[in-house]
Scaffold this active site. Structure first.
Site, PDB file in Angstrom:
ATOM      1  N   HIS A  84       0.797  -1.229   0.000  1.00 24.56           N
ATOM      2  CA  HIS A  84       0.000   0.000   0.000  1.00 24.56           C
ATOM      3  C   HIS A  84       0.824   1.271   0.000  1.00 24.56           C
ATOM      4  O   HIS A  84       0.268   2.355   0.116  1.00 24.56           O
ATOM      5  CB  HIS A  84      -0.923   0.049   1.218  1.00 24.56           C
ATOM      6  CG  HIS A  84      -2.103  -0.855   1.099  1.00 24.56           C
ATOM      7  ND1 HIS A  84      -3.272  -0.464   0.502  1.00 24.56           N
ATOM      8  CD2 HIS A  84      -2.282  -2.126   1.478  1.00 24.56           C
ATOM      9  CE1 HIS A  84      -4.130  -1.462   0.531  1.00 24.56           C
ATOM     10  NE2 HIS A  84      -3.555  -2.488   1.119  1.00 24.56           N
ATOM     11  N   LYS A 119       0.587  14.345   1.291  1.00 19.75           N
ATOM     12  CA  LYS A 119      -0.727  14.657   0.719  1.00 19.75           C
ATOM     13  C   LYS A 119      -0.887  16.161   0.450  1.00 19.75           C
ATOM     14  O   LYS A 119      -1.789  16.587  -0.251  1.00 19.75           O
ATOM     15  CB  LYS A 119      -1.837  14.137   1.632  1.00 19.75           C
ATOM     16  CG  LYS A 119      -1.925  12.597   1.684  1.00 19.75           C
ATOM     17  CD  LYS A 119      -3.048  12.147   2.612  1.00 19.75           C
ATOM     18  CE  LYS A 119      -3.136  10.638   2.807  1.00 19.75           C
ATOM     19  NZ  LYS A 119      -3.918   9.958   1.755  1.00 19.75           N
ATOM     20  N   LYS A 123     -14.516   8.116  -4.683  1.00 19.50           N
ATOM     21  CA  LYS A 123     -15.828   8.431  -4.094  1.00 19.50           C
ATOM     22  C   LYS A 123     -16.322   9.783  -4.618  1.00 19.50           C
ATOM     23  O   LYS A 123     -17.496   9.946  -4.953  1.00 19.50           O
ATOM     24  CB  LYS A 123     -15.718   8.519  -2.565  1.00 19.50           C
ATOM     25  CG  LYS A 123     -15.229   7.273  -1.880  1.00 19.50           C
ATOM     26  CD  LYS A 123     -14.815   7.601  -0.423  1.00 19.50           C
ATOM     27  CE  LYS A 123     -13.994   6.482   0.171  1.00 19.50           C
ATOM     28  NZ  LYS A 123     -13.349   6.878   1.444  1.00 19.50           N
ATOM     29  N   LYS A 128      -8.940  13.727   3.903  1.00 16.84           N
ATOM     30  CA  LYS A 128      -8.067  12.556   3.994  1.00 16.84           C
ATOM     31  C   LYS A 128      -7.179  12.746   5.195  1.00 16.84           C
ATOM     32  O   LYS A 128      -7.150  13.826   5.788  1.00 16.84           O
ATOM     33  CB  LYS A 128      -7.224  12.426   2.716  1.00 16.84           C
ATOM     34  CG  LYS A 128      -6.562  13.755   2.310  1.00 16.84           C
ATOM     35  CD  LYS A 128      -5.817  13.692   1.004  1.00 16.84           C
ATOM     36  CE  LYS A 128      -6.688  13.690  -0.224  1.00 16.84           C
ATOM     37  NZ  LYS A 128      -6.691  12.440  -0.961  1.00 16.84           N
ATOM     38  N   ARG A 129      -6.423  11.698   5.585  1.00 18.09           N
ATOM     39  CA  ARG A 129      -5.462  11.874   6.669  1.00 18.09           C
ATOM     40  C   ARG A 129      -4.545  13.064   6.359  1.00 18.09           C
ATOM     41  O   ARG A 129      -4.243  13.341   5.204  1.00 18.09           O
ATOM     42  CB  ARG A 129      -4.623  10.600   6.827  1.00 18.09           C
ATOM     43  CG  ARG A 129      -5.398   9.419   7.359  1.00 18.09           C
ATOM     44  CD  ARG A 129      -5.899   9.666   8.749  1.00 18.09           C
ATOM     45  NE  ARG A 129      -4.782   9.790   9.657  1.00 18.09           N
ATOM     46  CZ  ARG A 129      -4.542   9.001  10.683  1.00 18.09           C
ATOM     47  NH1 ARG A 129      -5.373   8.011  10.953  1.00 18.09           N
ATOM     48  NH2 ARG A 129      -3.493   9.186  11.468  1.00 18.09           N
ATOM     49  N   THR A 152      -8.548   6.447  -2.548  1.00 13.84           N
ATOM     50  CA  THR A 152      -9.904   5.973  -2.839  1.00 13.84           C
ATOM     51  C   THR A 152     -10.893   7.116  -2.643  1.00 13.84           C
ATOM     52  O   THR A 152     -11.971   7.091  -3.225  1.00 13.84           O
ATOM     53  CB  THR A 152     -10.310   4.795  -1.926  1.00 13.84           C
ATOM     54  OG1 THR A 152     -10.005   5.152  -0.571  1.00 13.84           O
ATOM     55  CG2 THR A 152      -9.582   3.530  -2.314  1.00 13.84           C
TER      56      THR A 152
HETATM   57  C1  LIG Z   1     -12.063   7.014   1.762  1.00  7.95           C
HETATM   58  C2  LIG Z   1     -11.586   7.369   3.101  1.00  7.95           C
HETATM   59  C3  LIG Z   1     -10.228   7.605   3.316  1.00  7.95           C
HETATM   60  C4  LIG Z   1      -9.190   7.554   2.207  1.00  7.95           C
HETATM   61  O1  LIG Z   1      -9.066   8.809   1.601  1.00  7.95           O
HETATM   62  P1  LIG Z   1      -7.872   9.134   0.593  1.00  7.95           P
HETATM   63  O2  LIG Z   1      -8.266  10.435   0.001  1.00  7.95           O
HETATM   64  O3  LIG Z   1      -7.868   8.048  -0.423  1.00  7.95           O
HETATM   65  O4  LIG Z   1      -6.634   9.203   1.381  1.00  7.95           O
HETATM   66  C5  LIG Z   1      -9.815   7.948   4.597  1.00  7.95           C
HETATM   67  N1  LIG Z   1     -10.706   8.052   5.615  1.00  7.95           N
HETATM   68  C6  LIG Z   1     -12.019   7.837   5.434  1.00  7.95           C
HETATM   69  C7  LIG Z   1     -12.942   7.986   6.591  1.00  7.95           C
HETATM   70  C8  LIG Z   1     -12.511   7.487   4.177  1.00  7.95           C
HETATM   71  O5  LIG Z   1     -13.821   7.269   4.019  1.00  7.95           O
END
Ligand SMILES: *Cc1c(COP(=O)(O)O)cnc(C)c1O
Length: 789
Positions: free
Chosen positions: A333, A527, A633, A521-522, A629
């Site tokens: 990952h 990032k 979404k 995101k985190r 991911t």
């Molecule tokens: C989808 C999701 C992530 C991943 O987000 P990225 O933008 O791909 O880093 C992290 N936390 C939550 C709660 C999510 O639903």
């Protein structure tokens, strides 16, 4: 009311009466949630048991993951059962409703993308009727809750079972024992059903809870040593107490290791027991019946553990290892070198003494096999699993596994060319790509019912729920103004729903008529939330000075948690709050530009935000984000991507077209070429915009509360630190191009219809990013499993 709903109602009434002395009309939301969930578990029990048998009797796959970020189960499970409307009507007749259950919080047994991916994969496998089950840890406390205190992140425990855990079934009778060097603990399984959509097939997520063998030490208690009497109990329970305990010291590292061993061993013992029931002590079919997917390196100790367990059954090392090699595959990952897990030998020997000798034996096998293949000695040395007195978990997984996969095309190429390059040269046939995906049930149908209804109506059926590629047909509505207006109205509705939620849960007011730009995101340096907020600050200056007059009013949202010990990420959170404050205090600019940090990002918050967003910020340094991911979404909900050519962004624009998204910045090749002569300070000196926003960090414009955090951020870009180069994520390099792209998005958004068309095209072309596609590929290319009959 249909038969199932009648049964649910009767079961709910019974549960409310016996457990709480209440009725539907008088129960609290938490009580309603428990009673409804328990009732639904009752309704599905027979199907669940049947599916479980089907899995065990066929070749089946097991997903080993330290994290499962499942989020709220109730709404998803009602959707899968097709009972949402019926149950809501039944409850409304009693003066309550499903909406009341929104207040019940969701389980956060994961950090972010990796854990959410595991949850999406279980959902897809259940829907596709594939025999896949999950194994993980039932943490007592999930990921911390984030509070923002004077702009700073504060962590508080997440007591997710405070109102019970109605979706889990404790299976006391399937408890197994885990032996550590100096003690033994019990692993007690809790099973959660994973419902498929439009099928009665149900998968299982089995989470292990650590418990002591004896509840307390009777003799010590009797001698009035009360703390001492529960010391062993606490030590046992520590193992599943928290997700990712701080591992900066050796004690923390040992606990991490104990966690990893805990669920790896428990899951394998469980598999072996089930196998032996059917096949006795003949293990020749074990590999033919099981495919284990290791989600990152956290469960890789399962490899030597399976060898050990098989040897305990009487097999010799050769035979045990031969079986083991047929079982595991590994998903990588991350390309960050520091995240490729290594376990120091002395800690392994202390915590799980039985494993190190086996790891050494596997390493001997590796040396032998590589020499036979004619691999040069220096390469063998680099690949050794036990080099530098550590166990190298990724190397172990590649050597002793069947396949290794990256999670987006670009990421897999980087694994082959850089991170696992030597391995690729020896075993090219083991490498695969499996681009991530997300489930459209949760990330479209559930979180955006208005958009879902429009898609279903235009398509003439809801078949996109199980075949997301069906949406490509809807590209023909791009030039249909009425449909585009409807899409715009839906976006407006979703922004309003999110605004209401934000007001209710955090007391933050936002204007839902503005453009919503989100980076959720985190929080991490790679990032580049830092880059985003610097660019927003520049926009602020330009608007204030009257240089940027045709600016469509926009709110820039940020949400995400920082690791508790990650100083710079925490500084970035504080910085976002400070820029927000400066803008808030400027009545003129505030009309055009706002910054909002949404606290405590989790799955439920994400569900609101992905549906409300217009612009999706995916701006990681090229070559650093494995896939992402969140980007998928947001695409599925009709956002345009403002992003770099990184991770799955590459494939997103390949599907939806560069002209419908905003791609900017250095590519991987440019970053690689520049690595040796990169001079961020030169950019700072020559670009007045960069100069001004960087200076704001240290000249008193922005206030870090005396922590020195902003000076440290400033130095990280312009001077580096003794352990790293300045600006290692190339913010300065991309700043100008990013700012231009940000302005371009804003200009384009002013033509609402043209902009809607871009968003719409993204929705229509998101089919590839369904986790159904991803899971079908895993099932075919890695696990070789088939639909259950
Ligand atoms: C989808 C999701 C992530 C991943 O987000 P990225 O933008 O791909 O880093 C992290 N936390 C939550 C709660 C999510 O639903």
């Amino acid at each position: 009311m249909n038969e199932r709903t009648k049964a649910v109602k009767a079961a709910m009434n019974f549960a409310l009466k016996t457990d709480y002395h209440k009725t539907l009309a008088t129960a609290t939301p938490a009580e309603l949630h428990t009673a409804l969930s328990r009732s639904l578990v009752g309704v599905i029990t027979d199907d669940w048991q049947k599916s479980r048998e089907q899995h065990l009797n066929a070749r089946h796959a097991l997903y080993f993951s330290a994290e499962f970020l499942v989020g709220r189960a109730i709404f998803n499970n009602l959707l899968c059962l097709g009972l949402t409307k019926e149950v809501d009507e039944m409850m409304r007749a009693e003066g309550v409703s499903l909406a009341d259950l929104e207040q019940v919080e969701d389980a956060a047994l994961g950090n972010g993308g990796l854990g959410r991916l595991a949850a999406c994969y279980l959902d897809s496998a259940a829907t596709l009727e594939l025999p896949l089950d999950g194994y993980g840890i039932r943490y007592r406390y999930g990921l911390f809750k984030q509070q923002i205190d004077n702009g700073f992140q504060k962590e508080v425990p997440d007591d997710w079972t405070k109102y019970g855990d109605p979706w889990s079934i404790r299976r006391e009778d399937e408890t197994v024992l885990i032996e550590y060097g100096c003690r033994t603990v019990r692993a007690v399984p809790y099973d959660m059903p994973v419902l498929g959509y439009g099928t009665d097939h149900i998968g299982t997520l089995r989470l292990w809870q650590a418990e002591p063998v004896e509840p307390f030490d009777f003799v010590r208690f009797n001698n009035q040593d009360y703390d001492g009497s529960v010391a062993e109990k606490n030590r046992a329970e520590d193992i599943s107490r928290v997700l990712y305990p701080n591992d900066s010291g050796d004690e923390g590292k040992v606990l991490r290791l104990e966690q990893e061993y805990f669920f790896s061993s428990a899951s394998l013992q469980d598999m072996l027991r089930q196998y032996k029931k059917r096949h006795g002590n003949d293990f020749s079919q074990f590999a033919a019946l099981h495919a284990v997917q290791l989600n990152d390196t956290h469960p890789v100790l399962a490899i030597p553990e399976l060898v050990r367990l098989l040897m305990q059954e009487g097999l010799d090392f050769e035979a045990a290892f031969a079986i083991t090699r047929g079982v595991f595959s590994y998903t990588n990952h991350t390309v960050m070198p520091e995240a490729l897990e290594t376990l120091p030998r002395h800690l392994l020997e202390r915590a799980v003494p039985g494993l190190y000798p086996i790891i050494e034996k596997i390493d001997g096998k590796l040396r032998q096999e590589l020499s036979e293949k004619g691999v040069p000695g220096d390469v063998v040395g680099r690949l050794s699993i036990t080099r530098d007195n550590c166990a190298h978990m990724a190397d172990l997984a590649v050597f002793a596994g069947r396949y290794v996969n990256g999670v987006a095309r670009l990421h897999t190429e980087i694994l082959k060319n850089r991170v696992l390059r030597d391995w690729y040269s020896v075993y090219p046939e083991r490498f695969q790509n499996k681009t991530n995906g997300v489930t459209q049930r949760r990330w479209l149908a559930l979180c955006n019912p208005e958009l879902a209804a429009l898609l279903t109506r235009l398509l003439g059926s809801d078949r996109w729920l199980t075949d997301l590629s069906a949406l490509t047909e809807l590209t023909r509505y791009e030039n249909d103004e009425a449909v585009m207006r409807e899409f715009l109205a839906i976006k407006r509705t979703r922004r309003g729903e999110f605004a209401d939620w934000l007001q209710k849960t955090h007391g933050i007011t936002v204007d839902p008529t503005r453009l919503f730009d989100v980076q959720i995101k985190r929080i991490h340096e790679y990032k580049r939330q830092f880059l985003n907020i610097l660019a927003v600050l520049e926009l602020y200056y330009e608007i204030k000075e009257g240089q940027l007059n045709d600016f469509k009013p926009t709110t820039y949202f940020f949400a995400g948690k920082s690791a508790p010990g990650y100083r710079r990420a925490k500084a970035i959170i504080k910085l976002i709050g400070e820029v927000a404050r400066v803008i808030e205090n400027d009545p003129q600019v505030r009309q055009k530009l706002r910054v909002v940090f949404v606290p405590n990002y989790n799955v439920s918050c994400a569900e609101y935000m992905v549906a409300a967003a217009d612009v999706s910020e995916q701006i990681s340094t090229a070559g650093t984000e494995a896939s992402g991911t969140g980007n998928m979404k947001l695409m599925a909900n009709g956002s345009v991507t403002l992003g770099t050519l990184d991770g799955a962004n590459v494939e997103i624009v390949e599907e939806a077209g560069e002209s419908n998204n905003y791609i900017f910045g250095a590519h991987v090749e440019e970053i690689n070429d520049r690595a040796n002569d990169y001079n961020p300070h030169g950019i700072y000196e020559s670009d007045g915009r960069v100069h001004r926003v960087m200076d704001a960090l240290v000249n008193g414009t922005l206030n870090d509360g005396g922590s020195g955090d902003f000076r440290e951020l400033y130095d990280s870009i312009l001077h580096g630190a003794d352990w790293q180069r300045p600006d290692q994520y190339y913010l300065m390099l991309d700043f100008g191009r990013y700012l231009d792209a940000k302005k371009q998005v804003n200009r384009d958004a002013q033509d609402e219809l043209a902009f809607a068309k871009k968003g719409w095209h993204n929705i229509c072309m998101c089919g590839k990013f369904s986790s159904d596609r991803a899971i079908a590929e895993y099932a075919r290319d890695i696990w070789q499993i088939e639909k259950v009959k």
